[in-house]
Design a protein around this motif. Structure first.
Motif: not given
Length: 304
Positions: A121-126, A133-137, A167-169, A241-242
């Motif tokens: 869910p955290f990555e889905f919104g970003k 994709f290419l800038r992802s941590q 994966k959540l919704t 979270l950070i």
């Protein structure tokens, strides 16, 4: 029947599925991995991989169910989805193999490649563009575009899609990626470098990002350790979270600036009515007090 016994059998069933499979050539799914040393060792010494754990096996199995869910979402939206049982391919020179997830028909009847990914869910919104994709941590997200580029290169397609499912919704969203010859060419050259290193028996340099060394299933034979101290506990949830904190910081700064501007605008006026708000200025006296002696802990956060 006890819950503990059921849980043990559930874990044992997943453990039985964990295997180390041969990897004798580069694949579309791993060609985007940032560490060429890892890819070299993955082919030359695949049998020495550290097997993944039960937790990751559960993630893999969940991903398989999400693929079926994603296909159903697309069909409900009225798209014709092609899901052949055998859709493997290989590029001969340099040798790269792969297997497409599915294709959908566009308005011209052309079959367009689609790569399905289950996303937290955290990555889905970003993730909303290829640049995201290419800038992802997360390195494994950064390597997704390479996989779809190889599909488009091999099949001569000018564009393709990522089908991301939360994966959540269970929500699915599509992200288009156009064919990029420069990216595809760099991937082919990368493959050539790795195969040349294998032929010359010369291990490539490792990636500079030390965070990738932690958790690497070939770290024990890599010969290079840039990891962190053994008493440091890894925590992906804390990492998220950070990251959120850094994302929100700009809004905190904006809040402070706007709040100061509001106070300056109100000035000495006791009551002010705007179009939507009633603003009242009140005087509050604060008493001084002594802070009792105590121990405090402060967090120092540094980006790796």
């Amino acid at each position: 029947m006890k819950a503990g016994e059921i849980n043990e059998r559930l874990a044992a069933a997943k453990q039985a599925k964990i295997k180390v499979y041969p990897c004798r050539n580069l694949r579309a799914s791993n060609i985007g991995h940032p560490c060429e040393r890892y890819l070299y060792l993955l082919i030359t010494r695949w049998e020495e991989q550290q097997p993944h754990d039960v937790g990751l096996q559960n993630v893999f199995d969940l991903g398989n169910t999400l693929e079926a869910h994603t296909i159903n979402n697309l069909k409900e939206a009225g798209y014709e989805v092609i899901t052949p049982t055998q859709w493997s391919f290989q590029i001969e020179k340099p040798l790269i193999t792969g297997r497409e997830d599915l294709r959908i028909k566009d308005e011209n009847g052309e079959l367009i490649p689609v790569e399905v990914k289950g996303i937290s869910p955290f990555e889905f919104g970003k993730l909303n563009t290829v640049c995201d994709f290419l800038r992802s941590q997360r390195y494994y997200i950064r390597q997704y575009p390479a996989q779809l580029q190889i599909y488009m290169y091999h099949f001569g397609k000018m564009y393709g899609f990522f089908a991301l499912t939360n994966k959540l919704t269970g929500e699915t969203k599509m992200i288009r990626m156009d064919f990029d010859w420069d990216m595809a060419d760099e991937l082919l050259k990368k493959a050539e470098r790795i195969y040349k290193a294998i032929k010359d028996r010369k291990t490539p340099d490792a990636v500079e990002d030390m965070a990738m060394c932690e958790g690497c299933k070939l770290a024990h034979i890599c010969g290079i350790h840039r990891g962190i101290e053994p008493d440091v506990e890894l925590d992906d949830e804390l990492n998220d979270l950070i990251a959120q904190k850094y994302d929100l910081k700009k809004y905190v700064d904006q809040y402070g600036e706007v709040d100061k501007a509001i106070k300056n605008k109100v000035g000495d006026r006791e009551k002010v009515i705007t179009g939507d708000y009633l603003v009242q200025r009140k005087c509050i006296q604060k008493k001084s007090y002594m802070v009792p002696e105590r121990t405090e802990y402060r967090l120092q956060i540094q980006r790796l």
